[in-house]
Motif scaffolding. Sequence first.
Motif, mmCIF file in Angstrom:
data_model
loop_
_atom_site.group_PDB
_atom_site.id
_atom_site.type_symbol
_atom_site.label_atom_id
_atom_site.label_comp_id
_atom_site.label_asym_id
_atom_site.label_seq_id
_atom_site.Cartn_x
_atom_site.Cartn_y
_atom_site.Cartn_z
ATOM 1 N N ASP A 44 -20.144 9.901 -9.498
ATOM 2 C CA ASP A 44 -19.705 9.042 -11.239
ATOM 3 C C ASP A 44 -18.701 9.503 -11.454
ATOM 4 O O ASP A 44 -18.249 9.660 -12.542
ATOM 5 C CB ASP A 44 -20.918 9.570 -12.049
ATOM 6 N N GLU A 45 -17.947 10.359 -11.287
ATOM 7 C CA GLU A 45 -16.715 10.912 -11.254
ATOM 8 C C GLU A 45 -15.707 10.238 -11.119
ATOM 9 O O GLU A 45 -14.481 10.190 -11.357
ATOM 10 C CB GLU A 45 -16.534 12.181 -11.584
ATOM 11 N N LEU A 46 -15.644 9.249 -10.577
ATOM 12 C CA LEU A 46 -14.587 8.143 -9.061
ATOM 13 C C LEU A 46 -14.614 6.927 -9.702
ATOM 14 O O LEU A 46 -16.221 6.796 -9.351
ATOM 15 C CB LEU A 46 -14.895 8.732 -8.101
ATOM 16 N N LEU A 47 -13.814 6.669 -9.826
ATOM 17 C CA LEU A 47 -13.436 4.797 -9.745
ATOM 18 C C LEU A 47 -12.701 4.203 -9.558
ATOM 19 O O LEU A 47 -11.378 4.663 -9.822
ATOM 20 C CB LEU A 47 -13.325 4.372 -11.831
ATOM 21 N N LEU A 48 -12.697 3.045 -8.479
ATOM 22 C CA LEU A 48 -11.532 2.426 -7.451
ATOM 23 C C LEU A 48 -11.238 1.532 -8.270
ATOM 24 O O LEU A 48 -12.321 -0.083 -8.698
ATOM 25 C CB LEU A 48 -12.867 2.243 -6.084
ATOM 26 N N PRO B 248 -12.375 10.789 -19.956
ATOM 27 C CA PRO B 248 -10.808 11.550 -19.500
ATOM 28 C C PRO B 248 -10.982 12.099 -18.682
ATOM 29 O O PRO B 248 -10.084 12.362 -17.470
ATOM 30 C CB PRO B 248 -10.660 12.010 -20.884
ATOM 31 N N ASP B 249 -12.356 12.789 -17.893
ATOM 32 C CA ASP B 249 -12.468 13.682 -17.132
ATOM 33 C C ASP B 249 -12.444 12.839 -15.441
ATOM 34 O O ASP B 249 -13.079 12.500 -14.632
ATOM 35 C CB ASP B 249 -13.692 14.489 -16.711
ATOM 36 N N LYS B 250 -12.866 10.961 -16.184
ATOM 37 C CA LYS B 250 -12.934 9.901 -14.515
ATOM 38 C C LYS B 250 -11.790 9.790 -14.058
ATOM 39 O O LYS B 250 -10.864 9.836 -14.571
ATOM 40 C CB LYS B 250 -13.260 8.510 -15.603
ATOM 41 N N ARG C 160 -7.476 10.552 -15.375
ATOM 42 C CA ARG C 160 -6.624 10.657 -14.287
ATOM 43 C C ARG C 160 -6.223 9.700 -13.030
ATOM 44 O O ARG C 160 -7.232 8.753 -13.182
ATOM 45 C CB ARG C 160 -7.220 12.192 -13.750
ATOM 46 N N VAL C 161 -5.132 9.677 -12.570
ATOM 47 C CA VAL C 161 -5.414 8.193 -12.050
ATOM 48 C C VAL C 161 -4.629 9.344 -10.468
ATOM 49 O O VAL C 161 -3.386 9.389 -10.909
ATOM 50 C CB VAL C 161 -3.769 7.564 -12.394
ATOM 51 N N TRP C 162 -5.479 8.558 -9.217
ATOM 52 C CA TRP C 162 -4.817 9.402 -7.868
ATOM 53 C C TRP C 162 -4.264 7.630 -7.252
ATOM 54 O O TRP C 162 -5.241 6.825 -7.156
ATOM 55 C CB TRP C 162 -5.817 9.850 -6.869
ATOM 56 N N ILE C 163 -3.882 8.193 -6.492
ATOM 57 C CA ILE C 163 -3.666 7.005 -5.360
ATOM 58 C C ILE C 163 -4.498 7.120 -4.377
ATOM 59 O O ILE C 163 -4.645 7.844 -4.027
ATOM 60 C CB ILE C 163 -1.977 7.237 -5.035
ATOM 61 N N MET C 164 -5.067 5.708 -3.713
ATOM 62 C CA MET C 164 -5.802 5.377 -2.565
ATOM 63 C C MET C 164 -5.503 4.621 -2.183
ATOM 64 O O MET C 164 -5.929 3.173 -2.570
ATOM 65 C CB MET C 164 -7.017 5.705 -2.333
ATOM 66 N N SER C 165 -4.290 4.646 -0.706
ATOM 67 C CA SER C 165 -4.649 3.421 -0.321
ATOM 68 C C SER C 165 -4.054 3.589 0.834
ATOM 69 O O SER C 165 -4.005 4.492 1.912
ATOM 70 C CB SER C 165 -2.515 3.492 -0.599
ATOM 71 N N ASP C 166 -4.780 2.366 1.849
ATOM 72 C CA ASP C 166 -4.527 2.359 3.400
ATOM 73 C C ASP C 166 -3.030 2.126 3.388
ATOM 74 O O ASP C 166 -2.675 1.057 3.677
ATOM 75 C CB ASP C 166 -5.333 0.847 3.987
#
Length: 200
Positions: A162-166, A5-7, A106-112
């Motif tokens: 290791d806490e992030l996934l694209l 859940p912390d990913k 958690r969901v973050w936006i990463m966008s060009d």
Amino acid sequence: MFTDPDKVILLDIGNVIVNVDFGAFCSAVAAVSGDEQAVFEKFCTGNFKDEFDRGAISIVGFLEQMACDPLVRNISFRELKDAWQNIFSLKPGAAEGIARLKECHRVWIMSDTDPLHFTALLNRFPVLRTMEQFYLSYEHGFLKNSPEAFIHVMQTSGSKPDELLLIDDKPENCLACRKAGIESILFTDWGDMQARPGIC
């Protein structure tokens, strides 16, 4: 693997959350029928668009350069702006898929993206307004085909690799992400994403 859940999921927008139809823009602004491909190559891909996406060209500068180009018909800045922004539609399953991701991560936006596109996206698709955080190329100056974009995320958020996934639709972005030490999933559609073991 991905059920922590912390990913944090770094979720792309274009061709992941929304469909992008640059053809609609090209058809709307081309001065001559048949010039649509030339308009696409000049304004919708390549260095000029990259510079706008990185925030190196202002909104006014972007519209001015298009308005004075012979490939573009004689229309107002307002019409150009509207044509540039009216190219998106929500992908099938996106809202449901994002809701499911949020149950586990958690969901973050990463966008060009550029400020005109992002404003339109935020106004038209409420699902985007529910996101916790945004990493936008025009604000921080990096494109996702460079590992520096992901290093910037880690440095500013304090996150470890290791806490992030694209999740992204472009192989070159996934490759740059992996070079920064972050896992990635190449997006195809939300049905495939929902079927992945362990994604939620």
